[in-house]
Design an enzyme around this catalytic site. Structure first.
Site, PDB file in Angstrom:
ATOM      1  N   LYS A 211       0.867  -0.824   0.241  1.00 16.71           N
ATOM      2  CA  LYS A 211      -0.236   0.312   0.264  1.00 16.71           C
ATOM      3  C   LYS A 211       0.865   1.377  -0.495  1.00 16.71           C
ATOM      4  O   LYS A 211       1.004   2.333  -0.784  1.00 16.71           O
ATOM      5  CB  LYS A 211      -1.710   0.086   1.290  1.00 16.71           C
ATOM      6  CG  LYS A 211      -1.376  -0.864   1.411  1.00 16.71           C
ATOM      7  CD  LYS A 211      -2.825  -1.400   2.187  1.00 16.71           C
ATOM      8  CE  LYS A 211      -2.067  -1.309   3.922  1.00 16.71           C
ATOM      9  NZ  LYS A 211      -1.352  -2.568   3.828  1.00 16.71           N
ATOM     10  N   GLU A 427       6.670 -37.193  10.413  1.00 19.10           N
ATOM     11  CA  GLU A 427       7.413 -36.943   9.679  1.00 19.10           C
ATOM     12  C   GLU A 427       6.650 -37.753   8.170  1.00 19.10           C
ATOM     13  O   GLU A 427       5.922 -37.152   7.665  1.00 19.10           O
ATOM     14  CB  GLU A 427       8.069 -36.281   9.050  1.00 19.10           C
ATOM     15  CG  GLU A 427       8.638 -35.298   9.985  1.00 19.10           C
ATOM     16  CD  GLU A 427       7.807 -33.801  10.049  1.00 19.10           C
ATOM     17  OE1 GLU A 427       7.326 -33.679   9.292  1.00 19.10           O
ATOM     18  OE2 GLU A 427       7.750 -33.275  11.502  1.00 19.10           O
TER      19      GLU A 427
HETATM   20  P1  ADP Z   1       1.837  -2.143   3.389  1.00 15.76           P
HETATM   21  O1  ADP Z   1       1.262  -2.758   2.194  1.00 15.76           O
HETATM   22  O2  ADP Z   1       2.805  -2.955   4.473  1.00 15.76           O
HETATM   23  O3  ADP Z   1       2.036  -0.408   3.369  1.00 15.76           O
HETATM   24  P2  ADP Z   1       4.410  -1.677   1.885  1.00 15.76           P
HETATM   25  O4  ADP Z   1       4.159  -0.759   0.706  1.00 15.76           O
HETATM   26  O5  ADP Z   1       4.970  -0.780   3.115  1.00 15.76           O
HETATM   27  O6  ADP Z   1       3.617  -3.068   2.061  1.00 15.76           O
HETATM   28  O7  ADP Z   1       6.057  -2.513   1.571  1.00 15.76           O
HETATM   29  C1  ADP Z   1       6.622  -3.397   1.895  1.00 15.76           C
HETATM   30  C2  ADP Z   1       7.388  -4.018   0.951  1.00 15.76           C
HETATM   31  O8  ADP Z   1       7.108  -4.769   0.572  1.00 15.76           O
HETATM   32  C3  ADP Z   1       7.695  -2.778  -0.353  1.00 15.76           C
HETATM   33  O9  ADP Z   1       8.513  -2.179  -0.090  1.00 15.76           O
HETATM   34  C4  ADP Z   1       8.080  -3.667  -1.885  1.00 15.76           C
HETATM   35  O10 ADP Z   1       9.534  -3.757  -0.776  1.00 15.76           O
HETATM   36  C5  ADP Z   1       7.670  -5.109  -1.075  1.00 15.76           C
HETATM   37  N1  ADP Z   1       6.579  -5.243  -1.570  1.00 15.76           N
HETATM   38  C6  ADP Z   1       5.227  -5.501  -1.607  1.00 15.76           C
HETATM   39  N2  ADP Z   1       4.059  -5.407  -1.796  1.00 15.76           N
HETATM   40  C7  ADP Z   1       4.567  -5.054  -2.810  1.00 15.76           C
HETATM   41  C8  ADP Z   1       4.588  -5.739  -4.820  1.00 15.76           C
HETATM   42  N3  ADP Z   1       3.355  -5.641  -5.556  1.00 15.76           N
HETATM   43  N4  ADP Z   1       5.405  -5.459  -5.516  1.00 15.76           N
HETATM   44  C9  ADP Z   1       6.394  -5.095  -5.420  1.00 15.76           C
HETATM   45  N5  ADP Z   1       7.303  -4.973  -4.598  1.00 15.76           N
HETATM   46  C10 ADP Z   1       6.057  -5.362  -2.659  1.00 15.76           C
HETATM   47 ZN    ZN Z   2       3.884 -32.737  13.189  1.00 17.36          ZN
END
Ligand code: ADP
Ligand code: ZN
Ligand code: MG
Length: 609
Positions: A211, A427
């Site tokens: 987001k 397992e």
């Molecule tokens: P939130 O939804 O909690 O705000 P962030 O936007 O902070 O999440 O995402 C954290 C990190 O995860 C980003 O900096 C990125 O590196 C990775 N990430 C999350 N979603 C994506 C996506 N759709 N594509 C690429 N990287 C992603």
């Molecule tokens: Zn188990």
């Protein structure tokens, strides 16, 4: 008004502190200074000093006698002694005419006394006042003259450096945001037809789905000023400051229009106003201000407000009505292809070997968020460096998947042979039960190397493709598979161990969900018996039924688990030879692949036909 009251109260506190300080100095420090120069002695010493003509000054107090001696070498010393009832004393002093016994013995010079009792406390007070004021103005943001200025950061393209290309998988969210960016570039196109663009859009989804990243990408793409502020920055020490910040933020935004305002974690200020008695005045005022501002500005001017949250259900309904955050942009957990492309986006930043099968990795990470996938790629790069290689291999990535799921391998954990055997059978029990049921995902890997998460071994199953639905049969097969470990222990060792605790937890959770959420029981049919509270944050649920029904649910759960356990035991006892052979093989190898597992399984069954 309330600010002034607060400030007044602060001054009062400050004044009191000053007074206490002053008193403390005068009652403690100065006497201490004086005492430190005075030596205590006894009366006979006093008398002997008089007789030796060493005493030059005497001061007689109620209970004390202080006297100053002067030695031949010129050094002086002040003594104090107890005052005894000695009627001869005066005549004795009188007889030594060089003794001044009317005078005062000043142990501290008047100047020093003045400095210590008046100047020093004053200096202290000024220092404290400065520190205090600095703290207050810092909390208010900026210097003391600009209370309540917003500290929103202005992003421009170069600064976030993120574009939509950095966001993988979130195609629907991107599409919705592209429209907003387009509006900011050509507002006329929309005005011509009379369309009002949404004033606000709310990004909702579980943590780590991108987001914040999406918002930064919008900033990178939009080419307009981008104000970014986190919801928590509005929460202030003083009532009313948050509201002032909101006002200021929107004033700035209006001046810079067209522009985008991004409020991250908006649930901190946007929570429902639920009339709690101890309600948070400050937060409520901030929210009210936000609502007013969002109504107040002209939608055609080109200020778009983005919000992000993972608790949409806790937001105030007023915030969500049309005209405010009227558009919801979901950022859900990525599906199979989404995961694959997220892995690829992040793998671009590191050096990899050429033949990486991202699809396989994506299949093994069902349910992982974008942030977790980014973490997996980074872990694999770290692993490659640790092993002294200069490119990441498939094995690196697969190992990091397990690290993220189960923690690091505990290579030097000492486990006795007997326990190892139990773990191996446990397992294989899971794996055998899984592979003997049609509705179960194929076994991918079995290992008995312990992990830092506390797992002593595990069986990894991976579906062929993305699954969106789970049938009743699949759910039951899964529970049976989970009970398979314990069943093997019972069957082979005639005992049960604590190693099944996690299996039990998962099986119970799933069996419960089958009844209360999925409507998979005959007794309750399609009645919802639980409500989910935080969809995006763990999804804890609360019962929504009578106590009687709750008892019945427990019974049903019990029945499901019992029959699944029964089934697992049956499968294992029918295949006990394979169980032995596979367990021995696993004990020897410690980690086996699904393929090796299937080979042994099939070879055996062919020869036995
Ligand atoms: P939130 O939804 O909690 O705000 P962030 O936007 O902070 O999440 O995402 C954290 C990190 O995860 C980003 O900096 C990125 O590196 C990775 N990430 C999350 N979603 C994506 C996506 N759709 N594509 C690429 N990287 C992603
Ligand atoms: Zn188990
Ligand atoms: Mg975020």
């Amino acid at each position: 008004m309330k600010d002034n009251k607060k400030l007044f109260r602060q001054m009062l506190v400050f004044g009191t502190i000053c007074l206490i300080l002053l008193l403390a100095f005068n009652t403690m420090v100065i006497p201490f200074m004086k005492d430190s120069q005075v030596k205590e002695t006894n009366y006979s010493f006093f008398l002997s000093q008089i007789d030796e003509d060493n005493v030059q000054k005497v001061q007689i107090e109620d209970t004390l006698i202080k006297f100053e001696t002067k030695k031949d070498d010129g050094t002086t010393q002040i003594y104090s002694t107890i005052r005894l009832d000695d009627p001869d004393l005066v005549s004795r002093l009188y007889s030594h005419e060089n003794i001044d016994f009317t005078g005062n013995i000043a142990t501290v010079s008047p100047f020093a006394e003045f400095v210590v009792s008046w100047i020093l406390p004053l200096v202290f007070m000024i220092v404290i006042w400065n520190v205090l004021m600095k703290g207050i103005t810092k909390k208010m943001g900026g210097n003391s003259m600009s209370f309540g200025k917003s500290s929103a950061k202005i992003y421009v393209k170069a600064q976030t450096g993120k574009t939509f290309n950095d966001v993988a998988g979130q195609d629907e969210a991107k599409e919705a945001l592209v429209e907003i960016v387009d509006f900011l570039h050509n507002p006329e196109k929309y005005a011509e037809i009379g369309a009002n663009l949404p004033k606000g859009a709310l990004l909702v989804g579980p943590p780590g789905t991108g987001k914040t990243l999406l918002a930064q990408a919008v900033a990178g793409e939009a080419d307009v000023p981008f104000f970014s502020i986190s919801g928590s920055e509005f929460v202030e020490m003083f009532v009313g400051m948050g509201a002032a910040k909101v006002r200021d933020l929107f004033k700035q935004a209006n001046e810079k229009a067209p522009c985008i305002v991004f409020i991250d974690e908006i649930d901190t200020i946007g929570k429902k106003r639920d009339g709690q008695i101890s309600g948070n005045d400050e937060r409520e005022q901030t929210l009210n201000q936000l609502l007013t501002e969002m109504d107040g500005f002209d939608g055609k001017k080109g200020v778009v407000i983005l919000g992000a949250t993972n608790r949409p259900e806790s937001l105030d309904p007023a915030l969500l009505r049309p005209g405010r955050f009227d558009r919801r942009i979901p950022a859900e957990l990525p599906d199979l292809s989404g995961r694959e492309s997220i892995l690829k986006v992040h793998a671009k930043k590191i050096k990899t070997e050429n033949n990486i099968d991202y699809n396989a990795v994506a299949r093994a990470t069902a349910g992982a968020s974008g942030a977790e996938l980014a973490n997996i790629i980074n872990e694999s790069a770290l692993r490659a460096v640790r092993d002294g290689r200069n490119a990441v291999s498939q094995a690196d990535i697969e190992e990091s998947v397990e690290v993220v799921i189960a923690g690091y391998e505990r290579k030097n954990a000492v486990i006795s042979q007997k326990e190892k055997e139990i773990i191996a059978y446990h397992e294989i029990g899971h794996a055998l039960v899984a592979s003997m049921q049609k509705a179960s995902a194929p076994v991918h890997k079995i290992t008995i190397i312990p992990r830092t998460s506390g797992a002593l071994g595990y069986t990894m199953q991976i579906d062929e493709g993305e699954k969106f639905l789970m049938s009743k049969e699949e759910a039951f097969a899964k529970i049976a598979t989970l009970t398979g470990g314990r069943s093997a222990e019972e069957l082979i060792f005639n005992t049960c161990t604590s190693g099944a605790s996690n299996d039990i937890e998962q099986a119970t959770k799933l069996a419960r969900a089958m009844i209360t959420h999925y409507g998979m029981s005959e007794r309750f049919d399609m009645v919802a018996l639980e409500t989910v509270n935080n969809k995006y944050l763990g999804g804890d649920s609360s019962l929504a039924c009578s106590e009687e029904t709750a008892t019945q649910i427990d019974e049903e759960v019990n029945n499901i688990i019992k029959s699944a356990h029964e089934k697992a035991r049956r499968i294992l006892s029918e295949n006990s030879e394979k169980l032995h052979e596979l367990a021995r093989f696993l004990l020897e190898k410690e980690t086996i692949t699904g393929e090796e597992f299937m080979n042994i399984l099939n070879k055996k069954s062919l020869s036995s036909v």
